[in-house]
Design a protein around this motif. Structure first.
Motif, PDB file in Angstrom:
ATOM      1  N   ASP A  37      41.556  36.536  38.992  1.00  0.00           N
ATOM      2  CA  ASP A  37      42.454  36.134  37.898  1.00  0.00           C
ATOM      3  C   ASP A  37      43.354  34.946  38.250  1.00  0.00           C
ATOM      4  OD1 ASP A  37      41.321  38.163  36.461  1.00  0.00           O
ATOM      5  OD2 ASP A  37      42.895  39.610  36.936  1.00  0.00           O
ATOM      6  N   GLY A  38      42.847  34.041  39.061  1.00  0.00           N
ATOM      7  CA  GLY A  38      43.556  32.795  39.348  1.00  0.00           C
ATOM      8  C   GLY A  38      44.740  32.915  40.288  1.00  0.00           C
ATOM      9  N   ARG A  39      45.074  34.114  40.703  1.00  0.00           N
ATOM     10  CA  ARG A  39      46.318  34.277  41.470  1.00  0.00           C
ATOM     11  C   ARG A  39      46.141  35.067  42.773  1.00  0.00           C
ATOM     12  NH1 ARG A  39      51.150  31.670  39.234  1.00  0.00           N
ATOM     13  NH2 ARG A  39      50.461  30.988  37.189  1.00  0.00           N
ATOM     14  N   GLN A  40      45.148  35.969  42.788  1.00  0.00           N
ATOM     15  CA  GLN A  40      45.048  36.866  43.946  1.00  0.00           C
ATOM     16  C   GLN A  40      43.850  36.477  44.813  1.00  0.00           C
ATOM     17  OE1 GLN A  40      44.617  40.965  42.761  1.00  0.00           O
ATOM     18  NE2 GLN A  40      44.601  41.665  44.891  1.00  0.00           N
ATOM     19  N   VAL A  41      44.143  36.062  46.040  1.00  0.00           N
ATOM     20  CA  VAL A  41      43.074  35.621  46.944  1.00  0.00           C
ATOM     21  C   VAL A  41      42.481  36.850  47.646  1.00  0.00           C
ATOM     22  CG1 VAL A  41      42.506  34.173  48.937  1.00  0.00           C
ATOM     23  CG2 VAL A  41      44.227  33.409  47.290  1.00  0.00           C
ATOM     24  N   LEU A  42      41.213  37.155  47.350  1.00  0.00           N
ATOM     25  CA  LEU A  42      40.556  38.303  47.988  1.00  0.00           C
ATOM     26  C   LEU A  42      39.943  37.894  49.324  1.00  0.00           C
ATOM     27  CD1 LEU A  42      38.830  39.980  44.883  1.00  0.00           C
ATOM     28  CD2 LEU A  42      41.142  40.312  45.772  1.00  0.00           C
TER      29      LEU A  42
END
Ligand code: KG4
Ligand code: ZN
Length: 335
Positions: A20-25
């Motif tokens: 979602d553009g914000r959370q780096v997995l």
């Protein structure tokens, strides 16, 4: 939405999964710096070859670090411009193949938009509109970011980029590639007033930059000292030079703050890691009571997480590509 993003515009092969553009997995980078050090800068042909060798491994690792399979990925994103053409082509073609084979949407991302988006990762509250100063090895731009995919360039360098000016100065001072980073490491604590460098003036647009005269003056200074057999005070020359470059960056940003009254200021690109810039821009924005954002240090340089962050907003805006997507060496951020 899970986006698998690929970055190969210069000398780092990057892959990341961003939610979602914000959370780096996950974010994986294969750096080629050790090899380019030998030549004092990036050798494009070598960069392309190393991307070819690394890209499958880097993408596979990004998926496994995220604990996901390709089935759980919703779209494939890739930096398609600007950058070294041979280097970009490796990422673009790999992404096209992956998107085609897995029947997923393909999202093209402009590299500098990605640099700006690196700030979304570290600052969940940050949203456009804001004023962005983008300072990388190849670009120096002041940009009104009106929305996630709506950009207006209000100032740009007329000649060298800030990173390039740092790299060339560092080289003449005998510091290894990447010069800007090493100048920061070696010279940050030096006396910024020990040497005087001319602050460049630019006609016609008060938000434009120019660094080539400044670069020439430090090269002349070092050569003159060497010819006279005098010692070259690397630490203080570097400190004075960085201070002058940063004064230019802060001055133009301050003019834009005064004229456009942005809600916040965002700094992005490799040079956003610079300690003097972080320090002096903090003073500038504090003076105007305006919030200031920098990326986390790990997201200042080239990486694929920033590409995945921007890709989410490009996707929401309907900006996907077909298999005719091509790499482009130079392209404005607002195109
Ligand atoms: O954004 P980036 O990683 O690659 C491009 O898109 O160009 O920026 C690379 C530039 C190089 O010029 C490098 O010397 C500079 O960023 N850089 C720095 C620092 N870290 C990287 N310049 C000054 N201070 C630093 N700490
Ligand atoms: Zn970059």
């Amino acid at each position: 939405m899970n986006i698998l993003a690929i970055e190969s515009s210069c000398d780092d092969t990057g892959a990341a999964v961003v939610k979602d553009g914000r959370q780096v997995l996950s974010s994986v980078i294969a750096s080629q710096v050790e090899e380019h050090i030998l030549y004092g800068g990036v050798v494009p042909e070598i960069a392309s070859r190393r991307h070819c060798e690394s890209i499958s491994h880097v993408v596979r690792k990004a998926l496994s670090d995220a604990g996901l399979t390709l089935k759980e990925i919703d779209a494939v994103a890739v930096t398609f411009a600007p950058g070294l053409i041979g280097a970009l082509l490796v990422g673009v073609n790999f992404a096209k193949g992956l998107a085609f084979a897995s029947k997923k949407p393909l999202i093209p991302v402009h590299h500098l938009r990605g640099h700006i988006a690196s700030n979304y990762i570290s600052h969940p509250e940050l949203k456009p509109p804001f004023l962005a100063l983008v300072v990388s090895g190849g670009h120096t731009h002041l940009v009104n970011v009106r929305d996630y995919t709506d950009f207006e360039v209000i100032g740009r360098t007329r000649d060298d980029a800030a990173g390039e000016a740092m790299d060339k100065a560092a080289r003449v001072m005998g510091l290894p590639y990447p010069g800007g980073l090493n100048m920061d490491r070696v010279c940050a604590g030096g006396d910024k007033k020990a040497f005087h460098f001319p602050v460049p003036r630019v006609q016609d647009n008060e938000f434009d930059f120019s660094f080539s005269g400044l670069k020439t003056s430090v090269i002349n200074l070092v050569h003159n000292l060497e010819q006279k057999g005098e010692s070259v005070d690397i630490k203080n020359i570097g400190a004075s030079y960085m201070h002058t470059v940063v004064t230019c960056l802060c001055d133009r940003t301050e003019r834009a703050i005064t004229q456009f009254h942005p809600c916040s200021v965002v700094v992005a690109g490799g040079v956003s890691a610079n300690s003097v810039l972080r320090d002096e821009m903090t003073g500038t924005c504090r003076k105007h009571g305006i919030p200031l954002y920098f990326p986390e240090l790990k997201y200042c340089g080239d990486n694929a997480a920033m590409v995945g962050a921007q890709a989410y907003y490009e996707f929401l805006a309907g900006n996907t590509a077909g298999l005719d997507l091509n790499a482009t060496a130079s392209l404005d951020i607002d195109k």
